[in-house]
Design a protein around this motif. Sequence first.
Motif, PDB file in Angstrom:
ATOM      1  N   PHE A  86       0.808  -1.221   0.000  1.00 32.01           N
ATOM      2  CA  PHE A  86       0.000   0.000   0.000  1.00 32.01           C
ATOM      3  C   PHE A  86       0.842   1.272   0.000  1.00 32.01           C
ATOM      4  O   PHE A  86       0.512   2.225  -0.718  1.00 32.01           O
ATOM      5  CB  PHE A  86      -0.971   0.007   1.180  1.00 32.01           C
ATOM      6  CG  PHE A  86      -1.776   1.274   1.268  1.00 32.01           C
ATOM      7  CD1 PHE A  86      -2.785   1.538   0.355  1.00 32.01           C
ATOM      8  CD2 PHE A  86      -1.501   2.232   2.245  1.00 32.01           C
ATOM      9  CE1 PHE A  86      -3.512   2.724   0.413  1.00 32.01           C
ATOM     10  CE2 PHE A  86      -2.222   3.414   2.318  1.00 32.01           C
ATOM     11  CZ  PHE A  86      -3.229   3.652   1.394  1.00 32.01           C
ATOM     12  N   PRO A  87       1.929   1.377   0.782  1.00 36.12           N
ATOM     13  CA  PRO A  87       2.711   2.619   0.745  1.00 36.12           C
ATOM     14  C   PRO A  87       3.243   2.966  -0.643  1.00 36.12           C
ATOM     15  O   PRO A  87       3.324   4.150  -0.996  1.00 36.12           O
ATOM     16  CB  PRO A  87       3.863   2.335   1.725  1.00 36.12           C
ATOM     17  CG  PRO A  87       3.313   1.318   2.667  1.00 36.12           C
ATOM     18  CD  PRO A  87       2.436   0.446   1.819  1.00 36.12           C
ATOM     19  N   GLU A  90       0.213   4.262  -2.644  1.00 34.46           N
ATOM     20  CA  GLU A  90      -0.196   5.592  -2.166  1.00 34.46           C
ATOM     21  C   GLU A  90       0.813   6.668  -2.570  1.00 34.46           C
ATOM     22  O   GLU A  90       0.438   7.807  -2.864  1.00 34.46           O
ATOM     23  CB  GLU A  90      -0.345   5.535  -0.640  1.00 34.46           C
ATOM     24  CG  GLU A  90      -1.002   6.757  -0.027  1.00 34.46           C
ATOM     25  CD  GLU A  90      -0.025   7.879   0.263  1.00 34.46           C
ATOM     26  OE1 GLU A  90      -0.406   9.058   0.106  1.00 34.46           O
ATOM     27  OE2 GLU A  90       1.122   7.577   0.632  1.00 34.46           O
ATOM     28  N   ASN A  91       2.080   6.311  -2.597  1.00 39.20           N
ATOM     29  CA  ASN A  91       3.116   7.295  -2.927  1.00 39.20           C
ATOM     30  C   ASN A  91       3.398   7.421  -4.417  1.00 39.20           C
ATOM     31  O   ASN A  91       4.111   8.345  -4.823  1.00 39.20           O
ATOM     32  CB  ASN A  91       4.419   6.942  -2.198  1.00 39.20           C
ATOM     33  CG  ASN A  91       4.441   7.428  -0.765  1.00 39.20           C
ATOM     34  OD1 ASN A  91       4.653   8.606  -0.491  1.00 39.20           O
ATOM     35  ND2 ASN A  91       4.185   6.515   0.169  1.00 39.20           N
ATOM     36  N   ALA A 129      -5.244   4.634  -4.994  1.00 37.50           N
ATOM     37  CA  ALA A 129      -5.077   4.270  -3.586  1.00 37.50           C
ATOM     38  C   ALA A 129      -6.419   3.864  -2.979  1.00 37.50           C
ATOM     39  O   ALA A 129      -6.495   2.894  -2.207  1.00 37.50           O
ATOM     40  CB  ALA A 129      -4.468   5.427  -2.804  1.00 37.50           C
ATOM     41  N   GLU A 130      -7.490   4.582  -3.334  1.00 34.11           N
ATOM     42  CA  GLU A 130      -8.822   4.239  -2.826  1.00 34.11           C
ATOM     43  C   GLU A 130      -9.262   2.882  -3.342  1.00 34.11           C
ATOM     44  O   GLU A 130      -9.862   2.074  -2.606  1.00 34.11           O
ATOM     45  CB  GLU A 130      -9.828   5.318  -3.230  1.00 34.11           C
ATOM     46  CG  GLU A 130      -9.698   6.618  -2.446  1.00 34.11           C
ATOM     47  CD  GLU A 130      -8.616   7.531  -3.002  1.00 34.11           C
ATOM     48  OE1 GLU A 130      -7.931   7.150  -3.973  1.00 34.11           O
ATOM     49  OE2 GLU A 130      -8.453   8.629  -2.442  1.00 34.11           O
ATOM     50  N   TRP A 132      -7.293   0.440  -4.164  1.00 34.74           N
ATOM     51  CA  TRP A 132      -6.478  -0.556  -3.458  1.00 34.74           C
ATOM     52  C   TRP A 132      -7.081  -0.845  -2.075  1.00 34.74           C
ATOM     53  O   TRP A 132      -7.127  -1.997  -1.637  1.00 34.74           O
ATOM     54  CB  TRP A 132      -5.048  -0.028  -3.317  1.00 34.74           C
ATOM     55  CG  TRP A 132      -4.057  -1.018  -2.773  1.00 34.74           C
ATOM     56  CD1 TRP A 132      -3.790  -1.264  -1.459  1.00 34.74           C
ATOM     57  CD2 TRP A 132      -3.186  -1.877  -3.524  1.00 34.74           C
ATOM     58  NE1 TRP A 132      -2.799  -2.209  -1.331  1.00 34.74           N
ATOM     59  CE2 TRP A 132      -2.411  -2.608  -2.585  1.00 34.74           C
ATOM     60  CE3 TRP A 132      -2.973  -2.084  -4.880  1.00 34.74           C
ATOM     61  CZ2 TRP A 132      -1.443  -3.537  -2.978  1.00 34.74           C
ATOM     62  CZ3 TRP A 132      -2.009  -3.019  -5.270  1.00 34.74           C
ATOM     63  CH2 TRP A 132      -1.261  -3.725  -4.331  1.00 34.74           C
ATOM     64  N   ILE A 133      -7.556   0.201  -1.402  1.00 36.91           N
ATOM     65  CA  ILE A 133      -8.197   0.029  -0.097  1.00 36.91           C
ATOM     66  C   ILE A 133      -9.456  -0.824  -0.232  1.00 36.91           C
ATOM     67  O   ILE A 133      -9.736  -1.693   0.610  1.00 36.91           O
ATOM     68  CB  ILE A 133      -8.512   1.401   0.530  1.00 36.91           C
ATOM     69  CG1 ILE A 133      -7.202   2.136   0.853  1.00 36.91           C
ATOM     70  CG2 ILE A 133      -9.353   1.233   1.797  1.00 36.91           C
ATOM     71  CD1 ILE A 133      -7.389   3.605   1.170  1.00 36.91           C
ATOM     72  N   PHE A 147      -2.951   1.263   7.486  1.00 35.31           N
ATOM     73  CA  PHE A 147      -2.346   2.581   7.328  1.00 35.31           C
ATOM     74  C   PHE A 147      -1.251   2.812   8.369  1.00 35.31           C
ATOM     75  O   PHE A 147      -0.267   3.509   8.104  1.00 35.31           O
ATOM     76  CB  PHE A 147      -3.399   3.685   7.466  1.00 35.31           C
ATOM     77  CG  PHE A 147      -4.555   3.581   6.504  1.00 35.31           C
ATOM     78  CD1 PHE A 147      -4.411   2.940   5.286  1.00 35.31           C
ATOM     79  CD2 PHE A 147      -5.789   4.133   6.828  1.00 35.31           C
ATOM     80  CE1 PHE A 147      -5.477   2.838   4.394  1.00 35.31           C
ATOM     81  CE2 PHE A 147      -6.861   4.045   5.950  1.00 35.31           C
ATOM     82  CZ  PHE A 147      -6.697   3.388   4.733  1.00 35.31           C
TER      83      PHE A 147
END
Length: 268
Positions: A86-87, A90-91, A129-130, A132-133, A147
Amino acid sequence: MSYPDAVSQGTALEEVPVSSLRNEIASRRYQPAALKLTPHPLWMETMLSSLKPAWDAACMPALFRETAEGRHPPLRAWQRFLVRCFPIVENFPKYMGLSLAKTTYGVRAGDASIRRWLLQNLGVEARHAEWWIDWMQAVGVDAPGAFKAPWAPEVQALHQHLLATCLAGSLAEGVAASNWAIEGVTGVWTRAVLEPFTAYARDGVRMDATALRWLKAHARYDDAHPDEALEIIKLSTDVTTGAPARVESAARRSLMLLARVFESCHEA
């Protein structure tokens, strides 16, 4: 008849077809040329050949290979993968933003086209990112907990490489490390696991459009991005300065670190 001609000849504005007005405006609008695929120069062919073993290793590590072959690895391995990666997801727009900051508008040949491509790509990345969540939650991962989870050393190493390369490296190095290596590999493994992943429905995974949106999106479009990234690399690499070697090094390190991230998810 164009709009100015219509007015000068007393033609009512409403008599001029709307499509004609739009075409007239579009013909005068400035737009940077779209990136076009071109034959690779020898230095790039050599680079791609040299990087192929690292590329293959990153594209199909054990977790993806076993899933693609229908061997159904434990769901906890996919949960671990989603939390750990996830990081990077998100990045990823942030890495691209650092590359975007290196572009000009008309100062260097091709830069306006590169700028436009990066901005369009950032628009595509806006909600990833959303998505992926959504995928994490569908397989039973507690998103708020994810997170706050400490980063695995392998993830930290990849993040630091991408951040440093896109910040301090050349435009070509940053694009090679992120848009070619990471996006390119993503397109390969997502296409391989998309259909077999539906077998996890029997483990309680919610197999609906929301859960699979990230996978489907990347399996659909990431086949074009790596080739376009190579065009950016060609446009922004000065072959007289030894730059191709630095570009290759940046891409190779991304591939190697990405493979370690993937393997760590399966082995833990």
